[in-house]
Design a protein around this motif. Structure first.
Motif, PDB file in Angstrom:
ATOM      1  N   GLN A  13       0.828  -1.204   0.000  1.00  0.00           N
ATOM      2  CA  GLN A  13       0.000   0.000   0.000  1.00  0.00           C
ATOM      3  C   GLN A  13       0.865   1.260   0.000  1.00  0.00           C
ATOM      4  O   GLN A  13       0.556   2.240  -0.678  1.00  0.00           O
ATOM      5  N   LEU A  14       1.967   1.220   0.756  1.00  0.00           N
ATOM      6  CA  LEU A  14       2.879   2.363   0.791  1.00  0.00           C
ATOM      7  C   LEU A  14       3.485   2.604  -0.588  1.00  0.00           C
ATOM      8  O   LEU A  14       3.525   3.746  -1.068  1.00  0.00           O
ATOM      9  N   ASN A  15       3.959   1.546  -1.227  1.00  0.00           N
ATOM     10  CA  ASN A  15       4.551   1.692  -2.562  1.00  0.00           C
ATOM     11  C   ASN A  15       3.529   2.206  -3.571  1.00  0.00           C
ATOM     12  O   ASN A  15       3.852   3.041  -4.423  1.00  0.00           O
ATOM     13  N   ALA A  16       2.298   1.706  -3.473  1.00  0.00           N
ATOM     14  CA  ALA A  16       1.256   2.148  -4.399  1.00  0.00           C
ATOM     15  C   ALA A  16       0.968   3.634  -4.222  1.00  0.00           C
ATOM     16  O   ALA A  16       0.795   4.365  -5.205  1.00  0.00           O
ATOM     17  N   ALA A  17       0.918   4.090  -2.964  1.00  0.00           N
ATOM     18  CA  ALA A  17       0.657   5.510  -2.704  1.00  0.00           C
ATOM     19  C   ALA A  17       1.801   6.381  -3.226  1.00  0.00           C
ATOM     20  O   ALA A  17       1.571   7.445  -3.813  1.00  0.00           O
ATOM     21  N   GLN A  18       3.031   5.935  -3.016  1.00  0.00           N
ATOM     22  CA  GLN A  18       4.181   6.698  -3.498  1.00  0.00           C
ATOM     23  C   GLN A  18       4.211   6.749  -5.028  1.00  0.00           C
ATOM     24  O   GLN A  18       4.486   7.801  -5.614  1.00  0.00           O
ATOM     25  N   GLN A  19       3.914   5.622  -5.664  1.00  0.00           N
ATOM     26  CA  GLN A  19       3.900   5.582  -7.126  1.00  0.00           C
ATOM     27  C   GLN A  19       2.801   6.466  -7.702  1.00  0.00           C
ATOM     28  O   GLN A  19       2.995   7.106  -8.741  1.00  0.00           O
ATOM     29  N   GLU A  20       1.659   6.519  -7.024  1.00  0.00           N
ATOM     30  CA  GLU A  20       0.572   7.370  -7.495  1.00  0.00           C
ATOM     31  C   GLU A  20       0.958   8.847  -7.383  1.00  0.00           C
ATOM     32  O   GLU A  20       0.650   9.644  -8.284  1.00  0.00           O
ATOM     33  N   ARG A  21       1.630   9.203  -6.307  1.00  0.00           N
ATOM     34  CA  ARG A  21       2.114  10.590  -6.181  1.00  0.00           C
ATOM     35  C   ARG A  21       3.082  10.928  -7.297  1.00  0.00           C
ATOM     36  O   ARG A  21       3.033  12.019  -7.884  1.00  0.00           O
ATOM     37  N   GLN A  22       3.996  10.009  -7.611  1.00  0.00           N
ATOM     38  CA  GLN A  22       4.958  10.240  -8.685  1.00  0.00           C
ATOM     39  C   GLN A  22       4.264  10.329 -10.039  1.00  0.00           C
ATOM     40  O   GLN A  22       4.626  11.167 -10.876  1.00  0.00           O
ATOM     41  N   ARG A  23       3.253   9.479 -10.250  1.00  0.00           N
ATOM     42  CA  ARG A  23       2.522   9.517 -11.519  1.00  0.00           C
ATOM     43  C   ARG A  23       1.841  10.871 -11.708  1.00  0.00           C
ATOM     44  O   ARG A  23       1.917  11.477 -12.786  1.00  0.00           O
ATOM     45  N   GLN A  24       1.167  11.336 -10.652  1.00  0.00           N
ATOM     46  CA  GLN A  24       0.489  12.625 -10.746  1.00  0.00           C
ATOM     47  C   GLN A  24       1.486  13.762 -10.978  1.00  0.00           C
ATOM     48  O   GLN A  24       1.198  14.700 -11.736  1.00  0.00           O
ATOM     49  N   TYR A  25       2.647  13.676 -10.348  1.00  0.00           N
ATOM     50  CA  TYR A  25       3.672  14.703 -10.557  1.00  0.00           C
ATOM     51  C   TYR A  25       4.147  14.716 -12.008  1.00  0.00           C
ATOM     52  O   TYR A  25       4.283  15.786 -12.623  1.00  0.00           O
ATOM     53  N   HIS A  26       4.379  13.540 -12.596  1.00  0.00           N
ATOM     54  CA  HIS A  26       4.866  13.486 -13.968  1.00  0.00           C
ATOM     55  C   HIS A  26       3.799  13.955 -14.958  1.00  0.00           C
ATOM     56  O   HIS A  26       4.133  14.538 -16.001  1.00  0.00           O
ATOM     57  N   VAL A  27       2.524  13.718 -14.653  1.00  0.00           N
ATOM     58  CA  VAL A  27       1.458  14.240 -15.494  1.00  0.00           C
ATOM     59  C   VAL A  27       1.482  15.768 -15.479  1.00  0.00           C
ATOM     60  O   VAL A  27       1.392  16.424 -16.531  1.00  0.00           O
ATOM     61  N   ARG A  28       1.616  16.354 -14.285  1.00  0.00           N
ATOM     62  CA  ARG A  28       1.679  17.815 -14.174  1.00  0.00           C
ATOM     63  C   ARG A  28       2.949  18.358 -14.821  1.00  0.00           C
ATOM     64  O   ARG A  28       2.934  19.426 -15.443  1.00  0.00           O
ATOM     65  N   LEU A  29       4.061  17.621 -14.690  1.00  0.00           N
ATOM     66  CA  LEU A  29       5.318  18.066 -15.295  1.00  0.00           C
ATOM     67  C   LEU A  29       5.228  18.059 -16.814  1.00  0.00           C
ATOM     68  O   LEU A  29       5.750  18.967 -17.484  1.00  0.00           O
ATOM     69  N   PHE A  30       4.557  17.058 -17.373  1.00  0.00           N
ATOM     70  CA  PHE A  30       4.378  16.997 -18.824  1.00  0.00           C
ATOM     71  C   PHE A  30       3.572  18.203 -19.305  1.00  0.00           C
ATOM     72  O   PHE A  30       3.920  18.843 -20.311  1.00  0.00           O
ATOM     73  N   MET A  83       6.618  18.083  -6.348  1.00  0.00           N
ATOM     74  CA  MET A  83       6.120  16.800  -5.847  1.00  0.00           C
ATOM     75  C   MET A  83       5.317  17.033  -4.570  1.00  0.00           C
ATOM     76  O   MET A  83       5.801  17.645  -3.623  1.00  0.00           O
ATOM     77  N   GLN A  84       4.092  16.573  -4.552  1.00  0.00           N
ATOM     78  CA  GLN A  84       3.259  16.722  -3.372  1.00  0.00           C
ATOM     79  C   GLN A  84       3.790  15.865  -2.225  1.00  0.00           C
ATOM     80  O   GLN A  84       4.367  14.804  -2.441  1.00  0.00           O
ATOM     81  N   GLY A  85       3.588  16.348  -1.015  1.00  0.00           N
ATOM     82  CA  GLY A  85       3.980  15.576   0.154  1.00  0.00           C
ATOM     83  C   GLY A  85       3.037  14.405   0.380  1.00  0.00           C
ATOM     84  O   GLY A  85       1.956  14.318  -0.207  1.00  0.00           O
ATOM     85  N   ALA A  86       3.454  13.498   1.214  1.00  0.00           N
ATOM     86  CA  ALA A  86       2.637  12.320   1.516  1.00  0.00           C
ATOM     87  C   ALA A  86       1.332  12.730   2.184  1.00  0.00           C
ATOM     88  O   ALA A  86       1.311  13.595   3.056  1.00  0.00           O
ATOM     89  N   GLY A  87       0.254  12.101   1.764  1.00  0.00           N
ATOM     90  CA  GLY A  87      -1.040  12.338   2.382  1.00  0.00           C
ATOM     91  C   GLY A  87      -1.188  11.557   3.677  1.00  0.00           C
ATOM     92  O   GLY A  87      -0.308  10.781   4.073  1.00  0.00           O
ATOM     93  N   ASP A  88      -2.307  11.757   4.341  1.00  0.00           N
ATOM     94  CA  ASP A  88      -2.524  11.119   5.645  1.00  0.00           C
ATOM     95  C   ASP A  88      -2.463   9.603   5.545  1.00  0.00           C
ATOM     96  O   ASP A  88      -1.849   8.937   6.390  1.00  0.00           O
ATOM     97  N   GLN A  89      -3.101   9.033   4.508  1.00  0.00           N
ATOM     98  CA  GLN A  89      -3.124   7.579   4.394  1.00  0.00           C
ATOM     99  C   GLN A  89      -1.736   7.029   4.122  1.00  0.00           C
ATOM    100  O   GLN A  89      -1.340   5.997   4.683  1.00  0.00           O
ATOM    101  N   GLU A  90      -0.967   7.726   3.277  1.00  0.00           N
ATOM    102  CA  GLU A  90       0.396   7.268   2.998  1.00  0.00           C
ATOM    103  C   GLU A  90       1.254   7.332   4.261  1.00  0.00           C
ATOM    104  O   GLU A  90       2.095   6.451   4.505  1.00  0.00           O
ATOM    105  N   LYS A  91       1.043   8.353   5.079  1.00  0.00           N
ATOM    106  CA  LYS A  91       1.794   8.463   6.342  1.00  0.00           C
ATOM    107  C   LYS A  91       1.452   7.296   7.270  1.00  0.00           C
ATOM    108  O   LYS A  91       2.324   6.797   7.992  1.00  0.00           O
ATOM    109  N   ILE A  92       0.197   6.881   7.248  1.00  0.00           N
ATOM    110  CA  ILE A  92      -0.213   5.747   8.079  1.00  0.00           C
ATOM    111  C   ILE A  92       0.486   4.479   7.615  1.00  0.00           C
ATOM    112  O   ILE A  92       1.021   3.704   8.429  1.00  0.00           O
ATOM    113  N   TRP A  93       0.512   4.247   6.287  1.00  0.00           N
ATOM    114  CA  TRP A  93       1.202   3.060   5.774  1.00  0.00           C
ATOM    115  C   TRP A  93       2.685   3.124   6.091  1.00  0.00           C
ATOM    116  O   TRP A  93       3.291   2.107   6.444  1.00  0.00           O
ATOM    117  N   SER A  94       3.273   4.306   5.945  1.00  0.00           N
ATOM    118  CA  SER A  94       4.704   4.453   6.222  1.00  0.00           C
ATOM    119  C   SER A  94       5.010   4.161   7.691  1.00  0.00           C
ATOM    120  O   SER A  94       5.999   3.490   8.016  1.00  0.00           O
TER     121      SER A  94
END
Length: 274
Positions: A13-30, A83-94
């Motif tokens: 779950q932690l990896n999925a949340a981190q990957q989703e943050r990176q995906r959203q960042y790359h979409v905005r960067l594009f 890059m957005q910071g970790a959200g509450d749910q990602e912090k819980i998984w971490s």
């Protein structure tokens, strides 16, 4: 200490949340890079039109092109995304991931290879973070990563939270999962089902239950009517006392059969159903 991973839900779950943050960042960067290309292109075109009008001595077009070029240069550039910071749910998984690793490191530094640590067992009642199997028996470990002073009365658990300066910022906050179960209910419900399964082969076998608090600022306050066999902060974990809860003496062969039974039980509950 040997280690078996049946599932690693927290890390997944932690990896999925981190990957989703990176995906959203790359979409905005594009989108940002595309906007910057258009921004620069407008400046190049404005300069070219101005130069052409100037070379051909077209006064009014030159004057118009001059103001258009100024407009192309003064228009605000797109803001580069961050890059957005970790959200509450990602912090819980971490936090959960860090707590499990801290407990695992403690056990591996204090137990030899005669012991087996099983991570991520899950049955119909829920998940047990870690199960320790050795000569002294079977121990279910529920790991919590809660900052503050922990209190307990039976199946009710709550905490008082302090900030890094020692100021009280939150009081009487219940500790429960999404289904409203306290830590003792979580570990007991899953352990009861596992115990009933193991007792089909080992009628007298008991699964000992514990709750370990892994946060660096976790402290135990008043603990009354404890409904598990043991609870402690990981930094104050008395492993000798923890293991003395059990009176079993399991042979190496019995331990291996129990580990294999736990593995098969986990597979049964987690296989795809029609």
């Amino acid at each position: 200490m040997q280690k078996i991973i049946l599932s690693d839900h927290t890390t997944a779950q932690l990896n999925a949340a981190q990957q989703e943050r990176q995906r959203q960042y790359h979409v905005r960067l594009f989108s940002y890079n595309e906007a910057m290309m258009k921004h620069d292109e407008r400046k190049v075109q404005a300069r070219a039109r101005l130069a052409e009008a100037w070379n051909q001595r077209r006064v009014w077009e030159t004057l118009s092109g001059f103001f258009k070029m100024i407009g192309a240069y003064v228009i605000r550039k797109p803001s580069r995304p961050i890059m957005q910071g970790a959200g509450d749910q990602e912090k819980i998984w971490s936090a959960g991931n860090e707590g499990e690793k801290k407990v695992e490191n403690f056990l591996s530094s204090n137990l030899d290879d005669q012991w087996t640590l099983i991570n991520g067992y899950k049955n119909a009642k829920g998940e047990i973070d870690q199960i320790l199997v050795g000569s002294r028996g079977v121990f279910a470990i529920e790991i919590k990563y809660s900052n503050g002073t922990i209190f307990c009365d039976g199946d009710q658990w709550w905490r008082d939270k302090y900030d890094q300066y020692g100021n009280l910022v939150e009081t009487n906050k219940p500790i429960a999962d999404k289904r409203g179960r306290s830590p003792s209910r979580q570990v007991n419900e899953s352990s009861d089902l596992l115990q009933s399964f193991l007792q089909k082969r080992y009628p007298s076998l008991r699964v000992y239950r514990s709750i370990i608090w892994a946060h660096d600022r976790s402290k135990l306050g008043a603990v009354n009517n404890l409904n598990v066999d043991y609870t402690a902060v990981v930094n104050d974990w008395d492993l000798g006392r923890f293991l003395r809860n059990s009176t079993y003496q399991l042979s190496q062969d019995e331990q291996q059969r129990i580990v294999e039974s736990i593995r098969k039980d986990h597979t049964y509950y987690n296989q795809p159903r029609r």
